[in-house]
Design a protein around this motif. Sequence first.
Motif, PDB file in Angstrom:
ATOM      1  N   ILE A 232      21.699   3.576  20.904  1.00  0.00           N
ATOM      2  CA  ILE A 232      23.062   3.289  21.393  1.00  0.00           C
ATOM      3  C   ILE A 232      22.952   3.169  23.135  1.00  0.00           C
ATOM      4  O   ILE A 232      23.241   2.396  23.530  1.00  0.00           O
ATOM      5  CB  ILE A 232      22.987   4.654  21.213  1.00  0.00           C
ATOM      6  N   ILE A 233      21.236   3.972  24.312  1.00  0.00           N
ATOM      7  CA  ILE A 233      20.984   4.381  24.926  1.00  0.00           C
ATOM      8  C   ILE A 233      20.672   2.320  25.512  1.00  0.00           C
ATOM      9  O   ILE A 233      21.124   1.543  26.846  1.00  0.00           O
ATOM     10  CB  ILE A 233      20.381   4.874  25.332  1.00  0.00           C
ATOM     11  N   LYS A 234      19.596   2.216  24.759  1.00  0.00           N
ATOM     12  CA  LYS A 234      19.272   0.602  25.310  1.00  0.00           C
ATOM     13  C   LYS A 234      20.231  -0.671  24.961  1.00  0.00           C
ATOM     14  O   LYS A 234      20.310  -1.718  25.840  1.00  0.00           O
ATOM     15  CB  LYS A 234      18.190   0.300  23.934  1.00  0.00           C
ATOM     16  N   GLU A 235      21.261  -0.260  23.987  1.00  0.00           N
ATOM     17  CA  GLU A 235      22.016  -1.625  23.567  1.00  0.00           C
ATOM     18  C   GLU A 235      23.006  -1.805  24.765  1.00  0.00           C
ATOM     19  O   GLU A 235      23.692  -2.645  25.058  1.00  0.00           O
ATOM     20  CB  GLU A 235      22.973  -1.305  22.146  1.00  0.00           C
ATOM     21  N   ILE A 236      23.247  -0.212  25.404  1.00  0.00           N
ATOM     22  CA  ILE A 236      24.420  -0.571  26.773  1.00  0.00           C
ATOM     23  C   ILE A 236      23.971  -1.903  27.581  1.00  0.00           C
ATOM     24  O   ILE A 236      24.879  -2.659  27.653  1.00  0.00           O
ATOM     25  CB  ILE A 236      24.370   0.747  27.198  1.00  0.00           C
ATOM     26  N   GLU A 237      23.173  -2.044  28.083  1.00  0.00           N
ATOM     27  CA  GLU A 237      22.799  -3.357  28.850  1.00  0.00           C
ATOM     28  C   GLU A 237      22.589  -4.496  28.152  1.00  0.00           C
ATOM     29  O   GLU A 237      23.187  -5.478  28.767  1.00  0.00           O
ATOM     30  CB  GLU A 237      21.283  -2.956  28.888  1.00  0.00           C
ATOM     31  N   ASN A 238      22.302  -4.827  26.860  1.00  0.00           N
ATOM     32  CA  ASN A 238      22.424  -5.787  25.939  1.00  0.00           C
ATOM     33  C   ASN A 238      24.122  -6.684  26.458  1.00  0.00           C
ATOM     34  O   ASN A 238      24.513  -7.662  26.339  1.00  0.00           O
ATOM     35  CB  ASN A 238      22.379  -6.065  24.986  1.00  0.00           C
ATOM     36  N   PHE A 239      25.248  -5.460  26.546  1.00  0.00           N
ATOM     37  CA  PHE A 239      26.736  -5.916  26.352  1.00  0.00           C
ATOM     38  C   PHE A 239      26.555  -6.839  28.295  1.00  0.00           C
ATOM     39  O   PHE A 239      27.746  -7.262  28.167  1.00  0.00           O
ATOM     40  CB  PHE A 239      27.547  -4.975  26.725  1.00  0.00           C
ATOM     41  N   GLY A 240      25.537  -6.668  29.157  1.00  0.00           N
ATOM     42  CA  GLY A 240      25.882  -7.250  30.204  1.00  0.00           C
ATOM     43  C   GLY A 240      27.092  -6.427  31.662  1.00  0.00           C
ATOM     44  O   GLY A 240      27.829  -6.096  30.767  1.00  0.00           O
TER      45      GLY A 240
ATOM     46  N   GLU B  25      21.917  11.092  30.341  1.00  0.00           N
ATOM     47  CA  GLU B  25      21.208   9.585  30.509  1.00  0.00           C
ATOM     48  C   GLU B  25      22.356   7.987  30.261  1.00  0.00           C
ATOM     49  O   GLU B  25      21.409   7.229  30.845  1.00  0.00           O
ATOM     50  CB  GLU B  25      20.212   9.570  28.870  1.00  0.00           C
ATOM     51  N   LEU B  26      23.277   7.787  29.854  1.00  0.00           N
ATOM     52  CA  LEU B  26      23.980   7.322  29.917  1.00  0.00           C
ATOM     53  C   LEU B  26      24.064   7.647  31.379  1.00  0.00           C
ATOM     54  O   LEU B  26      24.290   5.623  31.982  1.00  0.00           O
ATOM     55  CB  LEU B  26      24.298   7.114  29.260  1.00  0.00           C
ATOM     56  N   LYS B  27      24.622   7.906  32.220  1.00  0.00           N
ATOM     57  CA  LYS B  27      25.760   8.148  33.388  1.00  0.00           C
ATOM     58  C   LYS B  27      24.578   7.928  34.401  1.00  0.00           C
ATOM     59  O   LYS B  27      24.700   6.991  35.566  1.00  0.00           O
ATOM     60  CB  LYS B  27      26.137   9.221  33.778  1.00  0.00           C
ATOM     61  N   ARG B  28      23.091   7.955  33.543  1.00  0.00           N
ATOM     62  CA  ARG B  28      21.865   8.233  35.199  1.00  0.00           C
ATOM     63  C   ARG B  28      21.708   7.223  35.021  1.00  0.00           C
ATOM     64  O   ARG B  28      21.141   6.278  36.230  1.00  0.00           O
ATOM     65  CB  ARG B  28      20.642   9.182  34.532  1.00  0.00           C
ATOM     66  N   LEU B  29      21.452   6.081  34.014  1.00  0.00           N
ATOM     67  CA  LEU B  29      21.299   4.876  33.460  1.00  0.00           C
ATOM     68  C   LEU B  29      22.417   3.618  34.445  1.00  0.00           C
ATOM     69  O   LEU B  29      22.046   2.613  34.794  1.00  0.00           O
ATOM     70  CB  LEU B  29      20.033   4.370  32.253  1.00  0.00           C
ATOM     71  N   TYR B  30      23.213   4.058  33.578  1.00  0.00           N
ATOM     72  CA  TYR B  30      24.457   2.951  34.404  1.00  0.00           C
ATOM     73  C   TYR B  30      25.299   3.931  34.880  1.00  0.00           C
ATOM     74  O   TYR B  30      26.635   3.843  33.920  1.00  0.00           O
ATOM     75  CB  TYR B  30      24.593   2.683  32.693  1.00  0.00           C
TER      76      TYR B  30
ATOM     77  N   LYS C 157      29.305   2.264  35.085  1.00  0.00           N
ATOM     78  CA  LYS C 157      29.686   2.151  32.807  1.00  0.00           C
ATOM     79  C   LYS C 157      30.338   3.267  33.064  1.00  0.00           C
ATOM     80  O   LYS C 157      30.572   3.977  33.839  1.00  0.00           O
ATOM     81  CB  LYS C 157      29.224   1.882  31.898  1.00  0.00           C
ATOM     82  N   ILE C 158      32.107   3.526  32.567  1.00  0.00           N
ATOM     83  CA  ILE C 158      32.402   4.049  32.140  1.00  0.00           C
ATOM     84  C   ILE C 158      32.378   4.742  30.042  1.00  0.00           C
ATOM     85  O   ILE C 158      32.649   3.211  29.739  1.00  0.00           O
ATOM     86  CB  ILE C 158      34.054   3.514  31.996  1.00  0.00           C
ATOM     87  N   PHE C 159      31.754   5.793  30.005  1.00  0.00           N
ATOM     88  CA  PHE C 159      31.539   6.185  29.206  1.00  0.00           C
ATOM     89  C   PHE C 159      32.717   7.309  28.549  1.00  0.00           C
ATOM     90  O   PHE C 159      33.056   8.111  29.221  1.00  0.00           O
ATOM     91  CB  PHE C 159      30.007   6.705  28.682  1.00  0.00           C
ATOM     92  N   ILE C 160      33.083   7.109  27.196  1.00  0.00           N
ATOM     93  CA  ILE C 160      33.814   7.473  26.581  1.00  0.00           C
ATOM     94  C   ILE C 160      34.033   8.341  25.218  1.00  0.00           C
ATOM     95  O   ILE C 160      33.313   7.654  24.518  1.00  0.00           O
ATOM     96  CB  ILE C 160      35.917   7.195  26.387  1.00  0.00           C
TER      97      ILE C 160
END
Length: 302
Positions: free
Chosen positions: A215-223, A240-245, A248-251
Amino acid sequence: MNIKEEIKNLCKTKNAIILAHYYTKDEIQEVADYIGDSLALARYATTTDASILVMCGVNFMAETCKILCPDKKVLIPDLNAGCSLADSCNASDLKVFLENNKDVKVVSYVNTTAEVKALSYICVTSGNAKKIIDSFPKDEKLLFCPDKNLGSYINKVTGRNMILWDGGCHVHGRYSREKIIELKEKHPNAKILAHPECKEDILQLADIIGSTAQIIKEIENFGVLTNEFIIVTEPGIFYELKRLYPEKIFISALDINNCEYMKMNTLENLYAALKTESPAIEIDETLRQKAIIPIERMLERS
């Protein structure tokens, strides 16, 4: 006392490292030396020269570290940090099943006790399950335990018909299809990313199905395709999601859907574990020798 500094000082003086799962509290992930999913944590444990491993996760993760690293001291901040999924498959019940089904090989999710691993042919994680199941001959009789949701998903993507143990994760079992549809209506451009421990009606809504690491890795693939993501797994992953991206907005698909066992890891009991070097995980050597076989088979095929 600055407890975070004291924890770091204790790690330095005792040659200890802190391993943390993505589902633990933010404050735990902040002081961890390594953060990952079950497979990554197990792999990392075998590569470090630290004398003490502090597993901030749940019991089966600490057991796995001890199975792989018998010469290291493995600590867990709270022995009560169990796992509903691991608890849903009792070793004595599995033994009875095997006595009546001698031609079946057991594929056990890594989210199991050492006793269940010892009865298994191979272990898998949500990230490598498809690859490992695909490695078996098509006519091999397999039992997948304990997660029926993950097993059902793997059956679907591999074309198998594995026997499924009737177990599951209480956290991933709470998600509501109606709630996710409601969130999608509010955020029409958001992509839905779900863990395969969720029920089939939830997975049907997902754009991506994968382990925490996937899941964490796939975020990048959406560009630039979208900036919003509905996350259908334990919200500890948001650190980790907020640290890396950060842009982005995570819900969260369900704000209160926390794993109370993962959240038993606190700075206070982490500090106490390091200071007293307890609670320490101990595993009978005969049991360990049996339990390490399916784990090593998993690592060889991953």
